[in-house]
Motif scaffolding. Structure first.
Motif, short mmCIF file in Angstrom:
data_model
loop_
_atom_site.label_atom_id
_atom_site.label_comp_id
_atom_site.label_asym_id
_atom_site.label_seq_id
_atom_site.Cartn_x
_atom_site.Cartn_y
_atom_site.Cartn_z
N VAL A 6 0.90 -1.24 0.12
CA VAL A 6 -0.13 -0.04 -0.16
C VAL A 6 0.98 1.08 0.04
N LEU A 7 1.94 1.21 0.77
CA LEU A 7 2.70 2.36 0.66
C LEU A 7 3.36 2.68 -0.60
N MET A 8 3.84 1.64 -1.19
CA MET A 8 4.72 1.86 -2.67
C MET A 8 3.52 2.30 -3.58
N TYR A 9 2.40 1.70 -3.56
CA TYR A 9 1.42 2.01 -4.62
C TYR A 9 0.88 3.32 -4.26
N SER A 10 0.64 3.67 -3.21
CA SER A 10 0.12 5.02 -2.63
C SER A 10 0.96 6.22 -3.38
N HIS A 11 2.16 5.82 -3.20
CA HIS A 11 3.24 6.85 -3.32
C HIS A 11 3.58 7.25 -4.94
N ILE A 12 2.84 6.15 -5.96
CA ILE A 12 2.64 6.48 -7.29
C ILE A 12 1.67 7.48 -7.37
N ALA A 13 0.39 7.33 -6.82
CA ALA A 13 -0.57 8.23 -6.87
C ALA A 13 -0.27 9.58 -5.95
N ILE A 14 0.70 9.60 -5.04
CA ILE A 14 1.08 10.76 -4.71
C ILE A 14 1.80 11.42 -5.31
N ALA A 15 2.76 11.01 -6.31
CA ALA A 15 3.71 11.60 -7.09
C ALA A 15 2.98 12.25 -8.27
N ILE A 16 1.99 11.33 -8.83
CA ILE A 16 1.09 12.00 -9.73
C ILE A 16 0.16 13.24 -9.21
N SER A 17 -0.20 13.23 -7.88
CA SER A 17 -1.01 14.38 -7.64
C SER A 17 -0.13 15.69 -7.46
N VAL A 18 1.10 15.32 -6.81
CA VAL A 18 2.02 16.65 -6.87
C VAL A 18 2.48 17.08 -8.23
N LEU A 19 2.71 16.29 -9.13
CA LEU A 19 3.04 16.94 -10.45
C LEU A 19 1.65 17.52 -11.00
N LEU A 20 0.48 16.94 -10.76
CA LEU A 20 -0.71 17.62 -11.18
C LEU A 20 -0.81 18.88 -10.54
N MET A 21 -0.32 19.28 -9.23
CA MET A 21 -0.49 20.49 -8.67
C MET A 21 0.55 21.40 -9.23
N THR A 22 1.76 20.89 -9.83
CA THR A 22 2.92 21.93 -10.70
C THR A 22 1.81 22.30 -11.82
N VAL A 23 1.26 21.67 -12.48
CA VAL A 23 0.41 22.01 -13.45
C VAL A 23 -0.89 23.01 -13.25
N ASP A 24 -1.62 22.58 -11.93
CA ASP A 24 -2.57 23.70 -11.37
C ASP A 24 -1.73 25.15 -11.33
N ALA A 25 -0.72 25.14 -10.58
CA ALA A 25 0.02 26.22 -10.17
C ALA A 25 0.35 27.07 -11.77
N LEU A 26 0.79 26.24 -12.70
CA LEU A 26 0.97 27.01 -13.85
C LEU A 26 -0.22 27.46 -14.43
N LEU B 25 -9.56 19.99 -12.37
CA LEU B 25 -7.99 19.37 -12.14
C LEU B 25 -7.70 19.50 -10.77
N ILE B 26 -7.88 20.70 -10.47
CA ILE B 26 -7.63 21.18 -8.69
C ILE B 26 -8.30 20.14 -7.91
N VAL B 27 -9.55 19.71 -8.10
CA VAL B 27 -10.41 18.96 -7.32
C VAL B 27 -9.64 17.46 -7.37
N VAL B 28 -9.41 17.05 -8.55
CA VAL B 28 -9.04 15.79 -8.84
C VAL B 28 -7.39 15.67 -7.99
N THR B 29 -6.66 17.09 -8.35
CA THR B 29 -5.29 16.81 -7.43
C THR B 29 -5.59 16.42 -5.89
N ILE B 30 -6.45 17.27 -5.29
CA ILE B 30 -6.62 17.29 -3.86
C ILE B 30 -7.25 15.88 -3.44
N VAL B 31 -8.01 15.44 -4.16
CA VAL B 31 -8.69 14.14 -3.76
C VAL B 31 -7.61 13.19 -3.84
N LEU B 32 -6.88 13.13 -5.09
CA LEU B 32 -6.00 12.08 -5.15
C LEU B 32 -4.77 11.95 -4.14
N TYR B 33 -4.37 13.39 -3.74
CA TYR B 33 -3.31 13.51 -2.80
C TYR B 33 -3.70 13.31 -1.29
#
Length: 354
Positions: free
Chosen positions: A241-261, A276-284
């Motif tokens: 769970v730790l490893m797979y959840s961190h794939i999702a965390i990495a995706i959400s943080v990268l989406l936050m980069t796009v949100d900011a831009l 996009l922001i809502v998806v980012t927050i939910v996923l993170y």
């Protein structure tokens, strides 16, 4: 130290991945481009995790281990340099690099001197299938081979889930695993911080950068509370769970980069940005909360706390919808939203002190 050295390559890889969706098309991100982005994140995270798992379970830091990780560092640079949305052009370079990295990790598992707990055959089986399909894809060429390569990476991602009982939990150094996955999150957050430089100019109010920066600090602080205070580091676990959840965390943080831009880009559709922001927050935050399976007993979320978290999300999403056309309004909403989540994690972390 060589593991940390290996991570440095992924600083570049993550910046290349984020660049895939930096520029909006017709006010948003085309579905095909977004799916390509997700697949590339999964592929890069997958190869990183396989290397992490090898060092976590088997490595003795001998010459062959170091030689393997150095070779994969060099290959990872080639891989990262061929990350883009023009898959037809970079198909061979990208997948040759992947094949080399898979083969290197396969050899590390094959020749490791650790034999007392024999779950190597499952890793060898998965990596062997993945390598075979990638090579087959390269032989067949882009038009057909791309599907074999995609299948290889998906199999490499999901097959361990079906074989999870075969892996020996007692072989895992859990504190080391928590430390390693935390580093990739730090790297991802670093990419967001770097991209905030776009807000430091004479035309953009400095408060925009300040609000976004504080929002990121609160998001990261919630993660720090989880990884440092709430999770029980001294346990026997496979860490799936730790490893797979961190794939999702990495995706959400990268989406936050796009949100900011996108937030400061007038060409971006505001409804699309809201989604996009809502998806980012939910996923993170969902990815953080799902790790409660590793929490100290006193730090596990109760039903009432789950209701509070859900309420925070719903109220935040409603307010965000109301202010979606205002850059300042969205930033203030994000700041308060992340503060509310942080306070829940903070209160939960205080239980670990009791």
């Amino acid at each position: 130290m060589f593991e940390l050295f290996f991570d440095l390559v992924f600083v570049y890889a993550i910046s290349r991945i984020t660049a895939m969706i930096h520029h909006p098309v017709n006010g948003g991100i085309p579905l095909a481009t977004f799916l390509e982005f997700l697949l590339v994140v999964v592929v890069v995270m997958e190869i990183w995790l396989y290397q992490v798992v090898y060092f976590n379970r088997y490595s003795k830091n001998n010459f062959l281990d170091i030689a393997g990780i150095v070779l994969n560092m060099f290959t990872a640079v080639c891989l990262a340099n061929n990350i883009n949305t023009e898959w037809r052009i970079t198909f061979h370079y990208f997948n040759i690099a992947m094949a080399v990295m898979i083969a290197t990790i396969f050899c590390q598992y094959l020749f490791t001197s650790v034999n007392e707990v024999n779950d190597k055959r499952e890793f060898l089986f998965i990596l062997g299938i993945e390598f075979f399909l990638v090579i087959l894809g390269l032989i067949l060429g882009y038009s057909v081979g791309i599907y074999f390569c995609i299948a290889a990476y998906i199999i490499g991602l999901i097959l361990p889930i079906f074989l999870w009982e075969k892996f020996k939990a007692e072989r895992v150094n859990f504190p080391h695993l928590v430390e390693r996955v935390s580093l990739i999150v730090i790297i991802a957050f670093g990419e967001v911080i770097v991209n905030l430089v776009n807000y430091f100019n004479s035309k953009t109010p400095l408060m925009y950068a300040a609000f976004l920066f504080l929002s990121l600090v609160l998001m990261f602080a919630s993660y720090v509370l989880l990884s440092d205070k709430i999770i029980n580091h001294h346990q026997i676990s496979r860490g799936f769970v730790l490893m797979y959840s961190h794939i999702a965390i990495a995706i959400s943080v990268l989406l936050m980069t796009v949100d900011a831009l996108y937030l400061n880009n007038k060409n971006v559709d505001r409804k699309f940005l809201y989604g996009l922001i809502v998806v980012t927050i939910v996923l993170y935050y969902f990815s953080l909360i799902v790790n409660q399976v590793y929490n100290k007993k006193v730090c596990r979320f109760e039903k009432i706390e789950a209701i509070i978290l859900l309420t925070i999300f719903v109220i935040g999403a409603l307010i965000l919808w109301l202010v979606k056309n205002s850059i300042l309004g969205v930033m203030i909403c994000l700041l308060i939203w992340n503060l509310a989540f942080f306070l829940v994690f903070l209160m939960k972390s205080k239980n670990s002190l009791n």
